[in-house]
Design a protein around this motif. Structure first.
Motif, PDB file in Angstrom:
ATOM      1  N   PHE A  55      54.757 -33.174 -11.889  1.00  0.00           N
ATOM      2  CA  PHE A  55      53.397 -32.962 -11.378  1.00  0.00           C
ATOM      3  C   PHE A  55      53.422 -33.539  -9.984  1.00  0.00           C
ATOM      4  O   PHE A  55      52.799 -32.946  -9.005  1.00  0.00           O
ATOM      5  CB  PHE A  55      52.277 -33.318 -12.136  1.00  0.00           C
ATOM      6  N   CYS A  56      53.716 -34.953  -9.923  1.00  0.00           N
ATOM      7  CA  CYS A  56      53.481 -35.838  -8.763  1.00  0.00           C
ATOM      8  C   CYS A  56      54.425 -35.249  -7.633  1.00  0.00           C
ATOM      9  O   CYS A  56      54.155 -35.137  -6.459  1.00  0.00           O
ATOM     10  CB  CYS A  56      54.031 -37.119  -9.014  1.00  0.00           C
ATOM     11  N   SER A  57      55.656 -34.720  -8.029  1.00  0.00           N
ATOM     12  CA  SER A  57      57.029 -34.298  -7.156  1.00  0.00           C
ATOM     13  C   SER A  57      56.252 -32.924  -6.505  1.00  0.00           C
ATOM     14  O   SER A  57      56.136 -32.793  -5.282  1.00  0.00           O
ATOM     15  CB  SER A  57      58.015 -34.148  -7.768  1.00  0.00           C
ATOM     16  N   SER A  58      56.055 -31.698  -7.271  1.00  0.00           N
ATOM     17  CA  SER A  58      55.527 -30.689  -6.893  1.00  0.00           C
ATOM     18  C   SER A  58      54.421 -30.463  -6.247  1.00  0.00           C
ATOM     19  O   SER A  58      54.069 -29.552  -5.292  1.00  0.00           O
ATOM     20  CB  SER A  58      55.717 -29.796  -7.818  1.00  0.00           C
ATOM     21  N   ASN A  59      53.355 -31.393  -6.633  1.00  0.00           N
ATOM     22  CA  ASN A  59      51.920 -31.308  -6.115  1.00  0.00           C
ATOM     23  C   ASN A  59      51.737 -32.255  -4.861  1.00  0.00           C
ATOM     24  O   ASN A  59      51.000 -32.069  -3.948  1.00  0.00           O
ATOM     25  CB  ASN A  59      50.901 -31.611  -7.179  1.00  0.00           C
ATOM     26  N   TYR A  60      52.292 -33.283  -4.810  1.00  0.00           N
ATOM     27  CA  TYR A  60      52.087 -34.375  -4.006  1.00  0.00           C
ATOM     28  C   TYR A  60      53.431 -34.775  -3.086  1.00  0.00           C
ATOM     29  O   TYR A  60      53.148 -35.872  -2.122  1.00  0.00           O
ATOM     30  CB  TYR A  60      51.218 -35.573  -4.449  1.00  0.00           C
ATOM     31  N   GLY A  61      54.600 -34.287  -3.458  1.00  0.00           N
ATOM     32  CA  GLY A  61      55.651 -34.598  -2.848  1.00  0.00           C
ATOM     33  C   GLY A  61      55.999 -36.438  -2.934  1.00  0.00           C
ATOM     34  O   GLY A  61      56.499 -36.909  -2.206  1.00  0.00           O
ATOM     35  N   VAL A  62      55.601 -36.874  -4.014  1.00  0.00           N
ATOM     36  CA  VAL A  62      55.769 -38.424  -4.490  1.00  0.00           C
ATOM     37  C   VAL A  62      57.200 -38.603  -4.626  1.00  0.00           C
ATOM     38  O   VAL A  62      57.938 -37.924  -5.191  1.00  0.00           O
ATOM     39  CB  VAL A  62      54.996 -38.789  -5.556  1.00  0.00           C
ATOM     40  N   SER A  63      57.556 -39.728  -3.750  1.00  0.00           N
ATOM     41  CA  SER A  63      58.905 -40.249  -3.690  1.00  0.00           C
ATOM     42  C   SER A  63      58.821 -41.643  -3.998  1.00  0.00           C
ATOM     43  O   SER A  63      60.027 -42.342  -4.184  1.00  0.00           O
ATOM     44  CB  SER A  63      59.644 -39.923  -2.295  1.00  0.00           C
ATOM     45  N   PHE A  64      57.721 -42.432  -4.171  1.00  0.00           N
ATOM     46  CA  PHE A  64      57.727 -43.622  -4.232  1.00  0.00           C
ATOM     47  C   PHE A  64      58.000 -43.913  -5.886  1.00  0.00           C
ATOM     48  O   PHE A  64      57.790 -43.045  -6.834  1.00  0.00           O
ATOM     49  CB  PHE A  64      56.270 -44.346  -3.932  1.00  0.00           C
ATOM     50  N   PRO A  65      58.330 -45.108  -6.411  1.00  0.00           N
ATOM     51  CA  PRO A  65      58.775 -45.362  -7.587  1.00  0.00           C
ATOM     52  C   PRO A  65      57.689 -45.125  -8.461  1.00  0.00           C
ATOM     53  O   PRO A  65      56.391 -45.493  -8.436  1.00  0.00           O
ATOM     54  CB  PRO A  65      59.282 -46.825  -7.483  1.00  0.00           C
ATOM     55  N   MET A  66      57.976 -44.436  -9.589  1.00  0.00           N
ATOM     56  CA  MET A  66      56.827 -44.157 -10.886  1.00  0.00           C
ATOM     57  C   MET A  66      57.355 -44.605 -12.013  1.00  0.00           C
ATOM     58  O   MET A  66      58.698 -44.835 -12.226  1.00  0.00           O
ATOM     59  CB  MET A  66      56.580 -42.588 -10.922  1.00  0.00           C
ATOM     60  N   PHE A  67      56.651 -45.256 -12.764  1.00  0.00           N
ATOM     61  CA  PHE A  67      56.992 -45.789 -14.127  1.00  0.00           C
ATOM     62  C   PHE A  67      56.509 -45.049 -15.221  1.00  0.00           C
ATOM     63  O   PHE A  67      55.707 -44.139 -15.067  1.00  0.00           O
ATOM     64  CB  PHE A  67      56.526 -47.354 -13.842  1.00  0.00           C
ATOM     65  N   ALA A  68      56.913 -45.465 -16.563  1.00  0.00           N
ATOM     66  CA  ALA A  68      56.366 -44.801 -17.655  1.00  0.00           C
ATOM     67  C   ALA A  68      55.107 -45.103 -17.937  1.00  0.00           C
ATOM     68  O   ALA A  68      54.442 -46.045 -17.403  1.00  0.00           O
ATOM     69  CB  ALA A  68      57.316 -45.460 -18.842  1.00  0.00           C
ATOM     70  N   LYS A  69      54.456 -44.234 -18.609  1.00  0.00           N
ATOM     71  CA  LYS A  69      52.741 -44.207 -18.956  1.00  0.00           C
ATOM     72  C   LYS A  69      52.684 -45.842 -19.589  1.00  0.00           C
ATOM     73  O   LYS A  69      53.562 -46.092 -20.531  1.00  0.00           O
ATOM     74  CB  LYS A  69      52.445 -43.290 -19.752  1.00  0.00           C
ATOM     75  N   ILE A  70      51.527 -46.398 -19.172  1.00  0.00           N
ATOM     76  CA  ILE A  70      51.388 -47.764 -20.058  1.00  0.00           C
ATOM     77  C   ILE A  70      49.960 -47.827 -20.319  1.00  0.00           C
ATOM     78  O   ILE A  70      48.981 -46.799 -19.661  1.00  0.00           O
ATOM     79  CB  ILE A  70      51.765 -48.973 -19.030  1.00  0.00           C
ATOM     80  N   ASP A  71      49.498 -48.790 -20.989  1.00  0.00           N
ATOM     81  CA  ASP A  71      47.917 -49.116 -21.031  1.00  0.00           C
ATOM     82  C   ASP A  71      47.835 -50.344 -20.229  1.00  0.00           C
ATOM     83  O   ASP A  71      48.771 -51.141 -20.133  1.00  0.00           O
ATOM     84  CB  ASP A  71      47.659 -49.360 -22.538  1.00  0.00           C
ATOM     85  N   VAL A  72      46.540 -50.411 -19.504  1.00  0.00           N
ATOM     86  CA  VAL A  72      46.205 -51.493 -18.621  1.00  0.00           C
ATOM     87  C   VAL A  72      45.320 -52.243 -19.196  1.00  0.00           C
ATOM     88  O   VAL A  72      45.013 -53.510 -18.562  1.00  0.00           O
ATOM     89  CB  VAL A  72      45.755 -50.825 -17.227  1.00  0.00           C
ATOM     90  N   ASN A  73      44.640 -51.743 -20.269  1.00  0.00           N
ATOM     91  CA  ASN A  73      43.353 -52.662 -20.752  1.00  0.00           C
ATOM     92  C   ASN A  73      43.738 -52.909 -22.418  1.00  0.00           C
ATOM     93  O   ASN A  73      44.485 -51.959 -22.913  1.00  0.00           O
ATOM     94  CB  ASN A  73      41.950 -52.088 -20.593  1.00  0.00           C
ATOM     95  N   GLY A  74      43.079 -53.888 -22.921  1.00  0.00           N
ATOM     96  CA  GLY A  74      43.082 -53.743 -24.354  1.00  0.00           C
ATOM     97  C   GLY A  74      44.464 -54.549 -24.897  1.00  0.00           C
ATOM     98  O   GLY A  74      45.076 -55.183 -23.866  1.00  0.00           O
ATOM     99  N   ASP A  75      44.414 -54.709 -26.321  1.00  0.00           N
ATOM    100  CA  ASP A  75      45.470 -55.323 -26.824  1.00  0.00           C
ATOM    101  C   ASP A  75      46.798 -54.928 -26.392  1.00  0.00           C
ATOM    102  O   ASP A  75      47.883 -55.567 -26.439  1.00  0.00           O
ATOM    103  CB  ASP A  75      45.280 -55.332 -28.525  1.00  0.00           C
ATOM    104  N   GLY A  76      46.857 -53.433 -26.076  1.00  0.00           N
ATOM    105  CA  GLY A  76      48.173 -53.055 -25.740  1.00  0.00           C
ATOM    106  C   GLY A  76      48.543 -53.035 -24.281  1.00  0.00           C
ATOM    107  O   GLY A  76      49.462 -52.180 -23.826  1.00  0.00           O
ATOM    108  N   ALA A  77      47.672 -53.747 -23.816  1.00  0.00           N
ATOM    109  CA  ALA A  77      48.110 -53.699 -22.068  1.00  0.00           C
ATOM    110  C   ALA A  77      49.379 -54.110 -21.808  1.00  0.00           C
ATOM    111  O   ALA A  77      49.891 -55.276 -22.375  1.00  0.00           O
ATOM    112  CB  ALA A  77      46.903 -54.531 -21.549  1.00  0.00           C
ATOM    113  N   HIS A  78      49.968 -53.326 -20.775  1.00  0.00           N
ATOM    114  CA  HIS A  78      51.305 -53.897 -20.340  1.00  0.00           C
ATOM    115  C   HIS A  78      51.372 -55.354 -19.865  1.00  0.00           C
ATOM    116  O   HIS A  78      50.238 -55.592 -19.032  1.00  0.00           O
ATOM    117  CB  HIS A  78      51.905 -53.105 -19.571  1.00  0.00           C
TER     118      HIS A  78
END
Length: 159
Positions: free
Chosen positions: A81-104
């Motif tokens: 999605f990022c590549s085909s729609n926005y040409g994203v070439s910056f580093p992308m990481f695996a999906k994470i949680d940012v809040n809660g007990d499971g926050a990365h």
């Protein structure tokens, strides 16, 4: 963990990516989503990345599905999605949680280093941005409504 360079989150490919590899660079760390009202900011993030990457700057994108399930896809789908729609070439990481007990742990660190309005630590929505200087110090946090192009002067100052 004592600093930003101690973390090794997984890349979109699922392999650990030590943030120590970015030591000495100015970083813009952003929690992102593919189905968010702010998703068009990918274009601005890519433009800022292209403008400054040769001067020691990187955008690091962290997909997150915690806000309105706006990042439901797999890592492969996110990358496509990022590549085909926005040409994203910056580093992308695996999906994470940012809040809660499971926050990365990285996001636990970022939120403590630079709390939001009125000292709240919680990430309020996708496309919250953290600016990190060349020494790995988190220097500023920006709301999702802050466009990437509005950060150019701050980035230039750190470069």
């Amino acid at each position: 963990m004592s600093g930003i360079y101690d973390f090794s989150p997984n890349s979109l490919a699922g392999t650990p990516q030590p943030l120590a590899d970015y030591q000495g660079q100015v970083l813009l760390i952003v929690n992102v989503a593919s189905k968010c009202g702010f998703t068009p900011q990918y274009a601005g993030l890519q433009a800022v990345y292209e403008r400054f990457q040769g001067r020691g700057f990187a955008v690091l994108g962290f997909p997150c599905n915690q806000f309105g399930t706006q990042e439901p896809g797999s890592e492969a789908e996110i990358g496509e999605f990022c590549s085909s729609n926005y040409g994203v070439s910056f580093p992308m990481f695996a999906k994470i949680d940012v809040n809660g007990d499971g926050a990365h742990p990285l996001y636990q660190y970022l939120k403590k280093a630079e709390p939001g309005i009125l000292g709240t630590e919680a990430i309020k929505w996708n496309f919250t941005k953290f600016l990190v200087d060349r020494d790995g110090k988190v220097v500023e946090r920006f709301a999702p409504t802050t466009a990437p192009e509005d950060l150019v002067a701050r980035i230039e100052k750190l470069l």
